[in-house]
Design an enzyme around this catalytic site. Structure first.
Site, PDB file in Angstrom:
ATOM      1  CE  LYS A  91      -2.155   2.534   3.360  1.00  0.00           C
ATOM      2  NZ  LYS A  91      -1.320   3.697   2.251  1.00  0.00           N
ATOM      3  N   GLY A 146       7.239   5.302   7.294  1.00  0.00           N
ATOM      4  CA  GLY A 146       6.978   6.154   7.674  1.00  0.00           C
ATOM      5  C   GLY A 146       6.615   7.392   8.841  1.00  0.00           C
ATOM      6  CB  SER A 147       5.115  10.248  10.111  1.00  0.00           C
ATOM      7  OG  SER A 147       3.188   9.924  10.498  1.00  0.00           O
ATOM      8  CB  THR A 148       7.588   9.413  15.163  1.00  0.00           C
ATOM      9  OG1 THR A 148       8.688   8.771  14.628  1.00  0.00           O
ATOM     10  CG2 THR A 148       7.910   7.977  16.337  1.00  0.00           C
ATOM     11  CD  GLU A 162      14.202   1.061   8.882  1.00  0.00           C
ATOM     12  OE1 GLU A 162      14.147   2.593   8.959  1.00  0.00           O
ATOM     13  OE2 GLU A 162      14.804   0.391   8.630  1.00  0.00           O
ATOM     14  CB  CYS A 190      13.237   9.994   7.030  1.00  0.00           C
ATOM     15  SG  CYS A 190      14.482   8.684   6.204  1.00  0.00           S
ATOM     16  CD  GLU A 242      10.395  13.782  10.183  1.00  0.00           C
ATOM     17  OE1 GLU A 242       9.471  13.377  10.331  1.00  0.00           O
ATOM     18  OE2 GLU A 242      11.089  13.269   9.099  1.00  0.00           O
TER      19      GLU A 242
HETATM   20  P1  NAD Z   1       2.414   8.797   7.013  1.00  0.00           P
HETATM   21  O1  NAD Z   1       2.614   8.201   8.347  1.00  0.00           O
HETATM   22  O2  NAD Z   1       1.794   9.970   6.798  1.00  0.00           O
HETATM   23  O3  NAD Z   1       2.343   8.183   5.944  1.00  0.00           O
HETATM   24  C1  NAD Z   1       3.082   6.872   6.100  1.00  0.00           C
HETATM   25  C2  NAD Z   1       2.356   6.010   5.275  1.00  0.00           C
HETATM   26  O4  NAD Z   1       1.721   5.023   6.510  1.00  0.00           O
HETATM   27  C3  NAD Z   1       1.224   6.501   4.392  1.00  0.00           C
HETATM   28  O5  NAD Z   1       1.414   5.203   2.873  1.00  0.00           O
HETATM   29  C4  NAD Z   1      -0.067   6.274   4.706  1.00  0.00           C
HETATM   30  O6  NAD Z   1      -1.030   5.959   3.395  1.00  0.00           O
HETATM   31  C5  NAD Z   1       0.422   5.382   5.964  1.00  0.00           C
HETATM   32  N1  NAD Z   1      -1.016   5.552   7.108  1.00  0.00           N
HETATM   33  C6  NAD Z   1      -0.802   6.832   7.245  1.00  0.00           C
HETATM   34  N2  NAD Z   1      -1.655   6.676   8.259  1.00  0.00           N
HETATM   35  C7  NAD Z   1      -2.687   5.274   8.687  1.00  0.00           C
HETATM   36  C8  NAD Z   1      -2.727   4.098   9.323  1.00  0.00           C
HETATM   37  N3  NAD Z   1      -3.267   5.106   9.826  1.00  0.00           N
HETATM   38  N4  NAD Z   1      -2.788   2.972   8.754  1.00  0.00           N
HETATM   39  C9  NAD Z   1      -1.853   2.492   8.111  1.00  0.00           C
HETATM   40  N5  NAD Z   1      -1.611   3.163   7.179  1.00  0.00           N
HETATM   41  C10 NAD Z   1      -1.430   4.646   7.224  1.00  0.00           C
HETATM   42  O7  NAD Z   1       3.879   9.459   6.913  1.00  0.00           O
HETATM   43  P2  NAD Z   1       4.617  10.256   5.268  1.00  0.00           P
HETATM   44  O8  NAD Z   1       4.116  11.606   5.644  1.00  0.00           O
HETATM   45  O9  NAD Z   1       3.702   9.636   4.270  1.00  0.00           O
HETATM   46  O10 NAD Z   1       6.186   9.629   4.886  1.00  0.00           O
HETATM   47  C11 NAD Z   1       7.101  11.258   6.080  1.00  0.00           C
HETATM   48  C12 NAD Z   1       7.323  10.568   7.375  1.00  0.00           C
HETATM   49  O11 NAD Z   1       7.619   9.231   6.347  1.00  0.00           O
HETATM   50  C13 NAD Z   1       8.084  11.569   7.965  1.00  0.00           C
HETATM   51  O12 NAD Z   1       8.290  11.190   9.080  1.00  0.00           O
HETATM   52  C14 NAD Z   1      10.019  10.732   7.688  1.00  0.00           C
HETATM   53  O13 NAD Z   1      10.699  11.102   8.425  1.00  0.00           O
HETATM   54  C15 NAD Z   1       9.147   9.223   7.531  1.00  0.00           C
HETATM   55  N6  NAD Z   1      10.404   8.448   6.388  1.00  0.00           N
HETATM   56  C16 NAD Z   1      10.773   7.878   7.105  1.00  0.00           C
HETATM   57  C17 NAD Z   1      12.495   6.895   6.381  1.00  0.00           C
HETATM   58  C18 NAD Z   1      12.822   6.107   7.039  1.00  0.00           C
HETATM   59  O14 NAD Z   1      13.498   5.299   6.440  1.00  0.00           O
HETATM   60  N7  NAD Z   1      13.009   6.205   9.060  1.00  0.00           N
HETATM   61  C19 NAD Z   1      12.010   6.880   5.350  1.00  0.00           C
HETATM   62  C20 NAD Z   1      11.273   8.266   4.468  1.00  0.00           C
HETATM   63  C21 NAD Z   1      10.235   8.685   5.214  1.00  0.00           C
END
Ligand code: NAD
Length: 818
Positions: free
Chosen positions: A505, A562-564, A584, A618, A712
């Site tokens: 997804k 994704g986000s923390t 991650e 990130c 962040e």
């Molecule tokens: P996000 O957490 O909003 O979304 C990430 C993914 O999770 C997306 O596919 C989103 O659709 C999905 N998602 C959101 N809410 C969900 C839920 N309740 N249930 C299931 N899936 C859900 O993050 P973002 O805005 O897409 O990405 C940015 C964040 O990702 C930043 O915090 C960044 O630091 C982090 N990031 C981390 C790494 C790493 O390797 N550590 C790499 C890239 C980005």
């Protein structure tokens, strides 16, 4: 040619834009003194074209509404100018005409704001025809003034300068609006009204206000141009200028970028004037016919048939379709579908959501929106496919994954272009990401041979212990939008190579780059049905789809990037269902510059680490800690360097800073900077949003009370802090909940290595930027930055499980034996 075009654009957009604009205006204003009457008349027509096209771009382009209400009644403005011409002195007739046109168009336009496409056009054109016929009837039967001769005692220079002022006002309004928060909202309205609300504006309020502005400018143009015609014939079926403008807007689609329509209006205006001079009636007939065709074409949606799709996609797809190298999916207009059980299919009830180009705010395609039931079908398809796939010989799986790498490489141009369109990635970032992924997929193919186990001794005689690596079964991959190819493939490719079936997804911001295109590549490579399934869903369904992907009994491991905050929520769900999850998450990475550092290297590492991909990484170096003695020199060099980074159209190879990927993200960045400034931080450079862009921003004096100290920002915003010594640098570097990446720049690598061990971070690079990854390296964070690792052998840990199988070769005796 391309170079020249970029130069011109750079000149117009750069710091010297005001000088260029001033010089151009002066030259235009002087024209009536130096040019013969014919050329002044010619200039008048062009100015009218420019004013009209800009007024149109204000409203029609971004919202996909043709502001025909304004256009239709602009002719009325001309009538009123003619009627009052003999009685009022300049600029009385023009003002009266402008007011009349605007007053008529406003109520019609505002009433029709909820209608789109053909209905809007039919209603507004119909009403304007009614007005026109009423005027003709009145002139024929009551006043007998059909074919009124305009005798305006108007000096041509006054007329010319009047139009120049209107044209400049229209262009300035279009540019200022396109760059403002309203412009962003307006662009968002075109695709998805909810997105506009995220910006804190009421879509209907923005529409009404901008429509009123566009109507006023257009009517003023109509009224001002009227005296140019010495003979105003109300029987003229189509006003040539209106026809032209409709066609121009239809073909170019304004989308908040006034440049396209204005340049188009100018070019066509020149052609039209020449043509009109030679073949007046033929000209009317041709334009009338084209206009009829355009209006008839509205049911398919003129705006749905935008220049971008026509020139870039259709031509390309047709070429490919003819070459017959590409299957059905490229042959005609693209309808994206979900990929489940080896079949491309629509979402339940055909639901879709918009995919938006962040640089233009345009919805360039629509994406199927899956729900929880569809997610369950995808997991079940993966569950059915996993065993057979997992039992294939390593060579077969490696062959398919390597084929995917080959296809990836072959499609690099197309993949890069999509990254720019969907995420606003500048060319350098798109090229890097796509190239990196080829290596990443190749490296993943090698894992098929590496999932080896151990043969271990036993305390029981005659027993042989086998510790075997087995695929976990079904892996759920949830990826973010910032590096959609890499962050999707670093989980999908090794999970597949190691014998798992995958349900993927992508983020709703990058459904194509993070998901459906990856599905296409692996399908073409020959992955069997159900082994890779791609679900795309809208923000509203993310939670329900995500829950299935985490909690479904068939799922063995979840890989989340994704986000923390989201990671924490998913980890809780996973914990309740005893699922493994690799996380991650976010980062707040420090870059430490010691006093013995090479200053050039430090500045370059900081500029790249903090601002590559607009800081939406990130690992971005968001906190720069510089030893005191070097701090001033470092700050001034970095500010100078940031001043050289070109911000703008991401498809221009010169651009270093592209748009922020989503309006929500842009708002977050803006609020972090505003908060820091309000609490006393100093802006060394940048600090402002410009349309969908945010200037590279360097702050000093950032303290723990400020949001950007702890949270962040995920944008081009970096906090620079001067530290007393290396110990203070380490203390501040560790003063964060995150622990993803860090970097130390020093002339003494041994000292760097020693400091690296004191930094609480999953990754530390000495004499490099914080932003660095390699396909085989164990990538991941500690503290709130994540759990587990991706990359290389770490992927084997993540996507396989150890089974202990033992074989007893001698008869074993148990305590109950006699
Ligand atoms: P996000 O957490 O909003 O979304 C990430 C993914 O999770 C997306 O596919 C989103 O659709 C999905 N998602 C959101 N809410 C969900 C839920 N309740 N249930 C299931 N899936 C859900 O993050 P973002 O805005 O897409 O990405 C940015 C964040 O990702 C930043 O915090 C960044 O630091 C982090 N990031 C981390 C790494 C790493 O390797 N550590 C790499 C890239 C980005």
């Amino acid at each position: 040619m391309r170079r020249l075009w970029y130069r011109i654009q750079r000149g117009l957009r750069g710091r010297r834009a005001w000088i260029w604009a001033g010089a151009l205006l002066l030259a235009l204003a002087l024209l009536p003194f130096v040019a013969p009457a014919y050329y002044v008349a010619f200039g008048l027509a062009l100015l009218a074209d420019v004013a009209l096209a800009s007024a149109w771009a204000l409203f029609s382009g971004p919202t996909r509404y043709l502001s025909l209400a304004a256009a239709a009644f602009y002719g009325t403005g001309a009538y009123v100018t003619a009627l009052t011409g003999a009685r009022l002195g300049w600029p009385g007739p023009v003002l009266a005409g402008a007011a009349a046109g605007a007053l008529l168009s406003l109520p019609v336009g505002l009433l029709a704001l909820r209608l789109r496409g053909p209905y809007f056009a039919i209603l507004t054109f119909g009403l304007s025809e009614l007005v026109r016929h009423t005027v003709i009837w009145y002139e024929s039967n009551v006043t007998g003034t059909v074919g009124r001769v305009l005798v305006l005692p108007l000096e041509r220079r006054t007329l010319y300068w009047g139009l120049l002022v209107i044209a400049v006002a229209a262009v300035a309004c279009a540019i200022l609006l396109a760059r403002s928060r309203w412009g962003l909202a307006l662009a968002a309205i075109g695709g998805d009204e909810e997105r506009a609300e995220v910006l804190g504006v009421r879509p209907i309020g923005v529409k009404v206000a901008v429509f009123a502005l566009s109507a006023a400018l257009m009517s003023a143009t109509g009224a001002a141009i009227a005296p140019r015609w010495t003979y105003l014939d109300p029987h003229i079926a189509f006003n040539p200028l209106i026809s032209f403008q409709v066609i121009i807007m239809a073909l170019l689609g304004g989308a908040g970028r006034p440049a396209g329509p204005v340049v188009g209006a100018l070019a066509l205006g020149v052609l039209s004037e020449i043509f009109l001079l030679q073949f007046r009636y033929l000209y009317m007939i041709v334009l009338g016919s084209v206009l009829i065709l355009v209006v008839l074409g509205l049911p398919q949606g003129i705006m749905g048939w935008r220049a971008e799709e026509r020139t870039e996609d259709l031509g390309r797809r047709l070429r490919w379709a003819i070459a017959r190298r590409i299957p059905r999916r490229f042959a005609m207009r693209r309808q994206y579908q979900l990929f489940i059980g080896g079949e491309w299919q629509d979402a339940t009830d055909g639901r879709t959501f918009p995919d938006v180009n962040p640089a233009t705010g345009e919805t360039f395609t629509r994406i199927p929106a899956a729900d929880a039931a569809t997610a369950r079908r995808a997991v079940e398809a993966a569950e059915r496919a996993r065993t057979e796939w997992g039992e294939l010989q390593p060579a077969v799986r490696a062959g398919i994954v390597l084929k995917a790498a080959q296809i990836w490489e072959r499609r690099h141009e197309d993949l890069e272009r999509m990254l720019t369109t969907e995420t606003g990635a500048v060319r350098a970032k798109a090229g890097f990401e796509v190239g990196y992924c080829t290596e990443l997929i190749r490296q993943a193919a090698s894992l098929t041979y590496q999932a080896s186990g151990e043969v271990a001794p036993s305390n029981v005689s005659g027993k042989v212990n086998y510790f075997m690596r087995k695929p976990v079964g079904v892996v759920s991959v949830i990826s973010p939008w910032n590096f959609p190819y890499i962050l999707t493939l670093r989980a999908v490719a090794p999970a597949l190579a190691l014998g798992n079936a995958v349900v993927l997804k992508p983020s709703e911001e990058t459904p194509l780059a993070g998901g459906l295109l990856v599905g296409e590549v692996f399908e073409e490579a020959g992955v069997p049905p159900g082994v890779l399934n791609v679900l795309t869903c809208a923000r509203a369904e993310v939670q329900e789809v995500g829950e299935v992907m985490v909690t479904h009994p068939a799922v063995g491991v979840v890989s989340f990037t994704g986000s923390t905050a989201t990671g924490r929520a998913l980890a809780e769900q996973a914990g309740r269902h005893l699922k493994r999850i690799v996380l991650e998450l976010g980062g707040k990475s420090p870059l430490i510059v010691l006093e013995d550092a090479d200053l050039d290297l430090a500045v370059n590492a900081a500029a790249f680490g903090g601002f590559f991909h607009q800081g939406q990484i990130c690992m971005a170096a968001t906190r720069i800690l510089v030893e005191h003695s070097l701090a001033d020199a470092f700050a001034s060099q970095l500010v100078e360097k940031l001043g050289t980074l070109k911000m703008g159209d991401p498809s221009d190879p010169q651009t270093a800073i592209g748009p922020i990927t989503s309006p929500t993200q842009l708002e977050k960045i803006r609020s972090h900077v505003d908060d820091a400034v309000a609490k006393g931080a100093k802006v060394l450079t940048g600090g402002r949003a410009r349309g969908p862009y945010f200037e590279p921003t360097l702050l000093t004096g950032v303290t723990p009370e400020m949001r950007c100290y702890h949270e962040e920002t995920f944008g081009p915003v970096v906090a620079l802090t001067s530290v007393k010594n290396a110990d203070e640098a380490v203390r501040l570097a560790n003063d964060t909940a995150y622990g993803l990446s860090a970097a130390i720049i020093t002339g003494d690598p041994k000292r760097g290595l020693a400091l690296a061990e004191r930094i609480q971070s999953g990754i530390v690079h000495v004499n490099d930027s914080t932003v660095h990854d390699e396909p085989h390296a164990p990538f991941g964070g500690i503290k709130s930055s994540g759990l587990g690792r991706h990359g290389g052998r770490a992927a084997i840990e993540a996507f396989t499980e150890i089974r202990w199988v033992s074989v007893q070769t001698e008869r074993r005796h148990y305590p109950f034996d006699r």
